[in-house]
Design a protein around this motif. Structure first.
Motif, PDB file in Angstrom:
ATOM      1  N   ASP A   1      69.107   9.856  98.276  1.00  0.00           N
ATOM      2  CA  ASP A   1      68.551  10.585  99.425  1.00  0.00           C
ATOM      3  C   ASP A   1      67.286   9.942  99.999  1.00  0.00           C
ATOM      4  O   ASP A   1      66.286  10.621 100.218  1.00  0.00           O
ATOM      5  CB  ASP A   1      68.308  12.051  99.040  1.00  0.00           C
ATOM      6  CG  ASP A   1      69.600  12.752  98.653  1.00  0.00           C
ATOM      7  OD1 ASP A   1      70.187  13.423  99.508  1.00  0.00           O
ATOM      8  OD2 ASP A   1      70.058  12.571  97.481  1.00  0.00           O
TER       9      ASP A   1
ATOM     10  N   ASP B   1      73.175   9.096 100.950  1.00  0.00           N
ATOM     11  CA  ASP B   1      72.226   9.607 101.935  1.00  0.00           C
ATOM     12  C   ASP B   1      71.044   8.656 102.142  1.00  0.00           C
ATOM     13  O   ASP B   1      69.876   9.059 102.100  1.00  0.00           O
ATOM     14  CB  ASP B   1      71.770  11.030 101.591  1.00  0.00           C
ATOM     15  CG  ASP B   1      72.868  12.063 101.843  1.00  0.00           C
ATOM     16  OD1 ASP B   1      73.987  11.654 102.208  1.00  0.00           O
ATOM     17  OD2 ASP B   1      72.599  13.262 101.667  1.00  0.00           O
TER      18      ASP B   1
ATOM     19  N   HIS C   1      77.130  11.192  94.466  1.00  0.00           N
ATOM     20  CA  HIS C   1      76.144  11.788  95.372  1.00  0.00           C
ATOM     21  C   HIS C   1      75.831  13.243  95.045  1.00  0.00           C
ATOM     22  O   HIS C   1      74.671  13.616  94.932  1.00  0.00           O
ATOM     23  CB  HIS C   1      76.579  11.658  96.838  1.00  0.00           C
ATOM     24  CG  HIS C   1      75.587  12.276  97.771  1.00  0.00           C
ATOM     25  ND1 HIS C   1      74.283  11.808  97.854  1.00  0.00           N
ATOM     26  CD2 HIS C   1      75.639  13.352  98.592  1.00  0.00           C
ATOM     27  CE1 HIS C   1      73.606  12.560  98.722  1.00  0.00           C
ATOM     28  NE2 HIS C   1      74.404  13.497  99.166  1.00  0.00           N
TER      29      HIS C   1
ATOM     30  N   HIS D   1      71.535  14.947  96.549  1.00  0.00           N
ATOM     31  CA  HIS D   1      72.078  15.903  97.524  1.00  0.00           C
ATOM     32  C   HIS D   1      71.308  17.207  97.638  1.00  0.00           C
ATOM     33  O   HIS D   1      71.048  17.667  98.737  1.00  0.00           O
ATOM     34  CB  HIS D   1      73.560  16.166  97.249  1.00  0.00           C
ATOM     35  CG  HIS D   1      74.233  17.004  98.296  1.00  0.00           C
ATOM     36  ND1 HIS D   1      74.290  16.618  99.622  1.00  0.00           N
ATOM     37  CD2 HIS D   1      74.877  18.216  98.225  1.00  0.00           C
ATOM     38  CE1 HIS D   1      74.941  17.548 100.314  1.00  0.00           C
ATOM     39  NE2 HIS D   1      75.305  18.520  99.491  1.00  0.00           N
TER      40      HIS D   1
ATOM     41  N   ASN E   1      77.196  12.450 101.847  1.00  0.00           N
ATOM     42  CA  ASN E   1      77.787  13.154 102.986  1.00  0.00           C
ATOM     43  C   ASN E   1      77.257  12.620 104.313  1.00  0.00           C
ATOM     44  O   ASN E   1      77.966  12.619 105.317  1.00  0.00           O
ATOM     45  CB  ASN E   1      77.552  14.669 102.867  1.00  0.00           C
ATOM     46  CG  ASN E   1      76.102  15.045 102.696  1.00  0.00           C
ATOM     47  OD1 ASN E   1      75.442  14.546 101.779  1.00  0.00           O
ATOM     48  ND2 ASN E   1      75.592  15.913 103.546  1.00  0.00           N
ATOM     49  N   HIS E   2      76.005  12.134 104.329  1.00  0.00           N
ATOM     50  CA  HIS E   2      75.468  11.618 105.594  1.00  0.00           C
ATOM     51  C   HIS E   2      76.114  10.293 106.001  1.00  0.00           C
ATOM     52  O   HIS E   2      76.314  10.048 107.186  1.00  0.00           O
ATOM     53  CB  HIS E   2      73.941  11.514 105.528  1.00  0.00           C
ATOM     54  CG  HIS E   2      73.287  12.850 105.658  1.00  0.00           C
ATOM     55  ND1 HIS E   2      72.860  13.376 106.862  1.00  0.00           N
ATOM     56  CD2 HIS E   2      73.040  13.804 104.731  1.00  0.00           C
ATOM     57  CE1 HIS E   2      72.365  14.585 106.675  1.00  0.00           C
ATOM     58  NE2 HIS E   2      72.444  14.864 105.379  1.00  0.00           N
TER      59      HIS E   2
ATOM     60  N   VAL F   1      80.715  14.645  97.749  1.00  0.00           N
ATOM     61  CA  VAL F   1      79.492  14.489  98.560  1.00  0.00           C
ATOM     62  C   VAL F   1      78.911  15.794  99.093  1.00  0.00           C
ATOM     63  O   VAL F   1      77.800  15.797  99.621  1.00  0.00           O
ATOM     64  CB  VAL F   1      79.705  13.505  99.740  1.00  0.00           C
ATOM     65  CG1 VAL F   1      80.102  12.127  99.239  1.00  0.00           C
ATOM     66  CG2 VAL F   1      80.695  14.027 100.767  1.00  0.00           C
TER      67      VAL F   1
HETATM   68 MN    MN Z   1      73.592  14.829 100.738  1.00  0.00          MN
END
Ligand code: MN
Length: 228
Positions: A7, A35, A140, A183, A62-63, A161
């Protein structure tokens, strides 16, 4: 040594300061568990740095998944297999801090831009690493629809994710297996910007992109924690 960060979210200065703090060298490996992009101003600069280091191993967040769904269509001209129109994906992404990534990538030369998009598409779903007696799974967010008998390669990327790992739950029976994930900012769970350890889970997202947050880095060989 083997290091993990998560992140980073466009916080190039914190990323560079962390590499300096840990004395990152060619003899070390760094795993970045998703991320890298969105929310902070300089994601493309971080990606360009990661790309030219053969000892940095990226894992998707996820990003990156959201960014790729839009960037592939915008810049690579690929239609993909997405069932959602690009306008809808773009809206979701921008609401999740994607504007900085879009601006940062738009500033690159065309060749660099395509390299960065290629690099993003090579992020793996997870990594596993054995150090001494311990086995680490680097992912993640954790494992949605977790079943102990399910093989790691069976999980779809979306299941890896978006899930929120619960440090009160032991997912893997074997006490030598540790799941390292990001995350969920630890601040939202413990009220502290510190790495959380619990029941074989290690949560390392200390909210680098938030004013009160920090970038964390964990050395898997010594379990030493670093913060910037
Ligand atoms: Mn995330």
């Amino acid at each position: 040594m083997n290091y993990v960060m998560s992140d980073i979210h466009g916080m190039y200065d914190k990323y560079m300061k962390m590499l300096e703090l840990i004395g990152f060298s060619d003899d070390d490996d760094l795993f970045v568990i998703g991320d890298v992009v969105d929310r902070g101003e300089h994601p493309a600069e971080i990606l360009l740095d990661m790309m030219r280091r053969p000892n940095v191993f990226p894992i998707i967040g996820n990003h990156e998944l959201m960014a790729l769904s839009v960037l592939d269509v915008m810049f690579s001209g690929e239609k993909g297999e997405a069932s959602v129109p690009v306008e809808a994906m773009l809206g979701d992404w921008l609401m999740n801090g994607g504007a900085f990534t879009l601006e940062s990538i738009a500033r690159l030369s065309e060749a660099q831009r395509l390299d960065v998009i290629d690099y993003l598409s090579e992020f793996v779903n997870y990594e596993t690493l054995d150090i001494g007696e311990k086995s680490f799974i680097l992912v993640h967010s954790g494992f949605e629809h977790f079943r102990p008998d399910r093989s790691l390669s069976d999980y779809r990327v979306e299941e890896l994710v978006w899930y929120r790992t619960n440090p009160a739950v032991r997912y893997f029976e074997d006490e030598n297996i540790f799941v390292v994930s990001g995350h969920t900012p630890t601040l939202t769970m413990s009220g502290k910007t510190e790495i959380i350890h619990g029941n074989g889970n290690i949560l390392i997202d200390c909210g680098a992109c938030f004013p009160e947050g920090r970038l964390a880095c964990l050395c898997l060989d010594t379990m030493e924690e670093f913060y910037v």
